[in-house]
Motif scaffolding. Structure first.
Motif, PDB file in Angstrom:
ATOM      1  N   LYS A  61       0.828  -1.217   0.000  1.00  0.00           N
ATOM      2  CA  LYS A  61       0.000   0.000   0.000  1.00  0.00           C
ATOM      3  C   LYS A  61       0.859   1.261   0.000  1.00  0.00           C
ATOM      4  N   LYS A  65      -0.618   3.933  -5.351  1.00  0.00           N
ATOM      5  CA  LYS A  65      -1.754   4.808  -5.049  1.00  0.00           C
ATOM      6  C   LYS A  65      -3.023   3.973  -4.963  1.00  0.00           C
ATOM      7  N   ALA A  66      -3.947   4.404  -4.133  1.00  0.00           N
ATOM      8  CA  ALA A  66      -5.198   3.676  -3.913  1.00  0.00           C
ATOM      9  C   ALA A  66      -6.015   3.523  -5.186  1.00  0.00           C
ATOM     10  N   THR A  67      -5.846   4.399  -6.138  1.00  0.00           N
ATOM     11  CA  THR A  67      -6.638   4.334  -7.366  1.00  0.00           C
ATOM     12  C   THR A  67      -6.037   3.390  -8.405  1.00  0.00           C
ATOM     13  N   LYS A  97     -10.169  -2.411  -3.253  1.00  0.00           N
ATOM     14  CA  LYS A  97      -9.907  -0.967  -3.202  1.00  0.00           C
ATOM     15  C   LYS A  97     -10.761  -0.228  -2.179  1.00  0.00           C
ATOM     16  N   GLY A  99     -11.074  -1.395   0.818  1.00  0.00           N
ATOM     17  CA  GLY A  99     -10.491  -1.750   2.110  1.00  0.00           C
ATOM     18  C   GLY A  99     -11.049  -3.020   2.718  1.00  0.00           C
TER      19      GLY A  99
END
Length: 169
Positions: A61, A65-67, A97, A99
């Protein structure tokens, strides 16, 4: 096409995870492997196995990036003691994505108590190589019916099915 980031550069693990995910999701996936620190000893024991998988997800992580993904996946193999018996297992953690997270556990194959000290000192792979002349201990012990990839596949399937079924119930 779903994007999957895998917390390993080990091509055998990546290929097995990708094959399992594509079959389960019934679609091709775009995947990428990353070097990821487990933060546990080279030969994880008991709680260190799941901690190593969790640490790999956390490390991954921080790298991306989260995207950039639909799923993050980590895989950690190690030895656990259950009811005074030792087993080699694989744990796979998959996080989407949003969580949401699910953990899958493979079958475990038994490890004789007499080998535990040596495995702790040298690692399972070296001990198996020594005892089975580098021919893959699991293949020999199961008469070619199982390899390490089978355990990774099983743990991956349990993790992704758990993650997806949580949406249903």
């Amino acid at each position: 096409m779903r994007k999957v980031k895998i917390a390993t550069e080990n091509q055998h693990k990546i290929q097995t995870i990708v094959k399992t995910m594509e079959k389960f999701l019934d679609e091709k996936i775009l995947f990428e492997g990353f070097r990821s620190d487990s933060g546990v000893p080279e030969q994880p024991l008991d709680e260190q196995v799941i901690k190593g998988a969790e640490n790999r997800i956390s490390s991954l992580k921080q790298l991306i990036k989260a995207t950039e993904y639909d799923y993050l996946i980590s895989c950690e193999g190690g030895i656990i003691n259950l009811y005074d018996n030792w087993f080699n297992v694989h744990i796979v953690i998959i996080e989407d994505k949003e969580g949401n997270r699910s953990t899958g556990l493979s079958q475990g194959y038994p490890i004789p108590e007499k080998n535990i000290q040596e495995i702790q000192e040298q690692g399972l792979a070296k001990v198996l190589d020594k005892n089975f002349n580098g021919k893959g201990g699991m293949r020999i012990l199961t008469k070619e019916m199982r390899r390490r990839e089978h355990f990774i596949e099983e743990a991956t399937l349990m993790a992704i099915s758990g993650l997806e079924s949580n949406k249903m119930w």
